[in-house]
Design a protein around this motif. Structure first.
Motif, PDB file in Angstrom:
ATOM      1  N   MET A   1       0.817  -1.219   0.000  1.00  0.00           N
ATOM      2  CA  MET A   1       0.000   0.000   0.000  1.00  0.00           C
ATOM      3  C   MET A   1       0.853   1.272   0.000  1.00  0.00           C
ATOM      4  SD  MET A   1      -3.055  -1.216  -0.048  1.00  0.00           S
ATOM      5  CE  MET A   1      -4.032   0.245   0.340  1.00  0.00           C
ATOM      6  N   SER A   2       2.134   1.132   0.262  1.00  0.00           N
ATOM      7  CA  SER A   2       3.011   2.304   0.354  1.00  0.00           C
ATOM      8  C   SER A   2       3.173   2.976  -1.009  1.00  0.00           C
ATOM      9  CB  SER A   2       4.382   1.886   0.889  1.00  0.00           C
ATOM     10  OG  SER A   2       4.260   1.231   2.130  1.00  0.00           O
ATOM     11  N   ASP A   3       3.591   4.225  -0.968  1.00  0.00           N
ATOM     12  CA  ASP A   3       3.780   4.985  -2.200  1.00  0.00           C
ATOM     13  C   ASP A   3       4.904   4.393  -3.045  1.00  0.00           C
ATOM     14  OD1 ASP A   3       1.798   6.750  -1.495  1.00  0.00           O
ATOM     15  OD2 ASP A   3       3.162   8.226  -0.633  1.00  0.00           O
ATOM     16  N   LEU A   4       4.749   4.519  -4.363  1.00  0.00           N
ATOM     17  CA  LEU A   4       5.764   4.064  -5.309  1.00  0.00           C
ATOM     18  C   LEU A   4       6.356   5.268  -6.030  1.00  0.00           C
ATOM     19  CD1 LEU A   4       3.884   0.988  -6.806  1.00  0.00           C
ATOM     20  CD2 LEU A   4       5.746   0.948  -5.137  1.00  0.00           C
ATOM     21  N   HIS A   5       7.569   5.096  -6.506  1.00  0.00           N
ATOM     22  CA  HIS A   5       8.285   6.164  -7.197  1.00  0.00           C
ATOM     23  C   HIS A   5       8.783   5.609  -8.525  1.00  0.00           C
ATOM     24  CE1 HIS A   5      10.186  10.003  -7.453  1.00  0.00           C
ATOM     25  NE2 HIS A   5      11.435   9.555  -7.356  1.00  0.00           N
ATOM     26  N   VAL A   6       8.800   6.448  -9.563  1.00  0.00           N
ATOM     27  CA  VAL A   6       9.232   5.982 -10.880  1.00  0.00           C
ATOM     28  C   VAL A   6      10.331   6.876 -11.430  1.00  0.00           C
ATOM     29  CG1 VAL A   6       6.944   5.040 -11.368  1.00  0.00           C
ATOM     30  CG2 VAL A   6       7.541   7.311 -12.214  1.00  0.00           C
ATOM     31  N   GLY A   7      11.086   6.329 -12.359  1.00  0.00           N
ATOM     32  CA  GLY A   7      12.156   7.078 -12.991  1.00  0.00           C
ATOM     33  C   GLY A   7      12.494   6.501 -14.352  1.00  0.00           C
ATOM     34  N   ILE A   8      13.412   7.165 -15.045  1.00  0.00           N
ATOM     35  CA  ILE A   8      13.872   6.765 -16.374  1.00  0.00           C
ATOM     36  C   ILE A   8      15.395   6.687 -16.348  1.00  0.00           C
ATOM     37  CG2 ILE A   8      13.978   7.363 -18.828  1.00  0.00           C
ATOM     38  CD1 ILE A   8      11.150   6.826 -18.099  1.00  0.00           C
ATOM     39  N   THR A   9      15.950   5.611 -16.892  1.00  0.00           N
ATOM     40  CA  THR A   9      17.414   5.502 -16.921  1.00  0.00           C
ATOM     41  C   THR A   9      17.993   6.024 -18.227  1.00  0.00           C
ATOM     42  OG1 THR A   9      17.281   3.222 -17.758  1.00  0.00           O
ATOM     43  CG2 THR A   9      17.504   3.511 -15.380  1.00  0.00           C
ATOM     44  N   ASN A  10      19.213   6.553 -18.114  1.00  0.00           N
ATOM     45  CA  ASN A  10      19.931   6.937 -19.325  1.00  0.00           C
ATOM     46  C   ASN A  10      20.818   5.787 -19.772  1.00  0.00           C
ATOM     47  OD1 ASN A  10      22.219   6.972 -17.692  1.00  0.00           O
ATOM     48  ND2 ASN A  10      22.606   9.161 -17.927  1.00  0.00           N
ATOM     49  N   SER A  11      21.747   6.040 -20.673  1.00  0.00           N
ATOM     50  CA  SER A  11      22.571   4.962 -21.225  1.00  0.00           C
ATOM     51  C   SER A  11      23.593   4.425 -20.232  1.00  0.00           C
ATOM     52  CB  SER A  11      23.307   5.464 -22.476  1.00  0.00           C
ATOM     53  OG  SER A  11      24.246   6.473 -22.126  1.00  0.00           O
ATOM     54  N   LYS A  12      23.770   5.117 -19.106  1.00  0.00           N
ATOM     55  CA  LYS A  12      24.751   4.691 -18.103  1.00  0.00           C
ATOM     56  C   LYS A  12      24.089   4.158 -16.834  1.00  0.00           C
ATOM     57  CE  LYS A  12      28.133   8.083 -19.757  1.00  0.00           C
ATOM     58  NZ  LYS A  12      27.269   8.562 -20.857  1.00  0.00           N
ATOM     59  N   GLY A  13      22.770   4.004 -16.855  1.00  0.00           N
ATOM     60  CA  GLY A  13      22.066   3.508 -15.684  1.00  0.00           C
ATOM     61  C   GLY A  13      21.809   4.560 -14.625  1.00  0.00           C
ATOM     62  N   ILE A  14      22.024   5.825 -14.956  1.00  0.00           N
ATOM     63  CA  ILE A  14      21.672   6.909 -14.040  1.00  0.00           C
ATOM     64  C   ILE A  14      20.167   7.113 -14.122  1.00  0.00           C
ATOM     65  CG2 ILE A  14      21.939   9.365 -13.535  1.00  0.00           C
ATOM     66  CD1 ILE A  14      24.764   9.153 -14.723  1.00  0.00           C
ATOM     67  N   VAL A  15      19.510   7.172 -12.971  1.00  0.00           N
ATOM     68  CA  VAL A  15      18.047   7.240 -12.931  1.00  0.00           C
ATOM     69  C   VAL A  15      17.595   8.688 -12.771  1.00  0.00           C
ATOM     70  CG1 VAL A  15      15.950   6.397 -11.845  1.00  0.00           C
ATOM     71  CG2 VAL A  15      17.999   4.945 -11.882  1.00  0.00           C
ATOM     72  N   TYR A  16      16.913   9.189 -13.776  1.00  0.00           N
ATOM     73  CA  TYR A  16      16.301  10.504 -13.727  1.00  0.00           C
ATOM     74  C   TYR A  16      14.906  10.357 -13.119  1.00  0.00           C
ATOM     75  CZ  TYR A  16      19.811  12.696 -16.796  1.00  0.00           C
ATOM     76  OH  TYR A  16      20.968  13.214 -17.329  1.00  0.00           O
ATOM     77  N   ASN A  17      14.617  11.152 -12.103  1.00  0.00           N
ATOM     78  CA  ASN A  17      13.301  11.075 -11.468  1.00  0.00           C
ATOM     79  C   ASN A  17      12.930  12.423 -10.881  1.00  0.00           C
ATOM     80  OD1 ASN A  17      13.971  10.734  -8.229  1.00  0.00           O
ATOM     81  ND2 ASN A  17      15.566   9.853  -9.543  1.00  0.00           N
ATOM     82  N   TYR A  18      11.659  12.626 -10.693  1.00  0.00           N
ATOM     83  CA  TYR A  18      11.122  13.944 -10.319  1.00  0.00           C
ATOM     84  C   TYR A  18      10.332  13.850  -9.032  1.00  0.00           C
ATOM     85  CZ  TYR A  18       8.253  18.228 -10.848  1.00  0.00           C
ATOM     86  OH  TYR A  18       7.619  19.437 -10.659  1.00  0.00           O
ATOM     87  N   ASN A  19      10.580  14.814  -8.123  1.00  0.00           N
ATOM     88  CA  ASN A  19       9.755  14.930  -6.921  1.00  0.00           C
ATOM     89  C   ASN A  19       9.667  16.401  -6.519  1.00  0.00           C
ATOM     90  OD1 ASN A  19      12.172  15.530  -5.606  1.00  0.00           O
ATOM     91  ND2 ASN A  19      12.288  13.579  -4.524  1.00  0.00           N
ATOM     92  N   GLU A  20       9.263  16.660  -5.293  1.00  0.00           N
ATOM     93  CA  GLU A  20       9.054  18.041  -4.854  1.00  0.00           C
ATOM     94  C   GLU A  20      10.330  18.872  -4.834  1.00  0.00           C
ATOM     95  OE1 GLU A  20       9.583  15.383  -1.241  1.00  0.00           O
ATOM     96  OE2 GLU A  20       8.430  15.342  -3.119  1.00  0.00           O
ATOM     97  N   ALA A  21      11.475  18.231  -4.952  1.00  0.00           N
ATOM     98  CA  ALA A  21      12.756  18.952  -4.998  1.00  0.00           C
ATOM     99  C   ALA A  21      13.253  19.144  -6.428  1.00  0.00           C
ATOM    100  CB  ALA A  21      13.811  18.219  -4.171  1.00  0.00           C
ATOM    101  N   GLY A  22      12.478  18.704  -7.401  1.00  0.00           N
ATOM    102  CA  GLY A  22      12.871  18.826  -8.797  1.00  0.00           C
ATOM    103  C   GLY A  22      13.355  17.511  -9.373  1.00  0.00           C
ATOM    104  N   VAL A  23      14.117  17.601 -10.461  1.00  0.00           N
ATOM    105  CA  VAL A  23      14.624  16.400 -11.138  1.00  0.00           C
ATOM    106  C   VAL A  23      15.945  15.965 -10.499  1.00  0.00           C
ATOM    107  CG1 VAL A  23      15.474  15.440 -13.307  1.00  0.00           C
ATOM    108  CG2 VAL A  23      13.500  16.977 -13.318  1.00  0.00           C
TER     109      VAL A  23
END
Length: 229
Positions: A79-101
């Motif tokens: 039931m807990s909140d989930l978070h999503v992101g997108i990886t680049n070509s190096k496996g760095i995860v770009y994700n967005y929340n209240e602090a920005g990207v």
């Protein structure tokens, strides 16, 4: 076997007309007390059910899903909140929340993942990191624009996906429900079943169901394809 080892995969064997899931092959069947592997048919031999969770930092060009706090196998209650992101070509995860990207190199080691590209899509592969970075610095994703229900991490990830579709000449945008149903649900359902079995094994040592063998893991690798084909 320790919980950290169990996270890598669960053993399944058949005995007494039961499918028995466990952390390791037992000497004796927990149902009848006899040898668990003696005189077994080949189709009933123990097999390892691999974990459905991925190390997101090893997944390129992918959509990732994880609990906002903790991991799926440690502390997640369904039931807990989930978070999503997108990886680049190096496996760095770009994700967005209240602090920005954010651009994160750790913290996504146990995720559900959806690959977004085919291996032969060289044009997008070569431009992916630039597309993702340019997309992420837009004013749309400034911290003050964040809103928990209407302009959140999923909004960010799905907007990027739709930008990719537009770049491929596709005019129809995917809604959150469409993307979830087509590309995410099959993976999260399998993950949910795995969590249930995992937690039962931790508590009771075994998870036992009647045969015929449950098909909850069958065909997972081909259940959903890449988004861009």
């Amino acid at each position: 076997m320790q919980p950290a080892d169990l996270e890598q995969g669960i053993i399944m064997l058949r005995h007494c007309k039961k499918d028995i899931y466990c952390a390791y092959v037992p000497d004796c069947c927990p149902v009848c007390g006899q040898s668990a592997v003696a005189s077994q048919r080949l189709e009933d031999a123990p097999v390892r059910i691999p974990s459905p969770f991925l190390n997101g930092h090893r997944e390129k060009f992918s959509f990732l899903l994880k609990p906002t706090e903790g991991t799926f196998l440690r502390g997640y209650d369904g039931m807990s909140d989930l978070h999503v992101g997108i990886t680049n070509s190096k496996g760095i995860v770009y994700n967005y929340n209240e602090a920005g990207v954010h651009r994160e190199e750790w913290g996504w080691e146990q995720c559900v993942g959806v690959p977004l590209l085919q291996p032969d899509m060289y044009g997008l592969i070569n431009q992916w990191d630039k597309y993702l970075e340019d997309f992420s610095i837009a004013e749309t994703w400034l911290p003050h624009r964040y809103e928990e229900n209407q302009h959140n991490c999923y909004t960010y990830a799905l907007a990027f996906v739709n930008c990719l579709l537009a770049a491929q000449g596709k005019t129809q945008k995917l809604s959150k429900n469409e993307f979830t149903e087509q590309f995410v649900l099959s993976r999260t359902r399998r993950a949910s079943k795995y969590i249930t079995i995992y937690q039962t094994i931790l508590h009771d040592n075994f998870y036992i169901i009647d045969t015929p063998r449950a098909k909850q893991f069958k065909g997972y690798s081909n259940a959903t394809g890449n988004l861009l084909q």
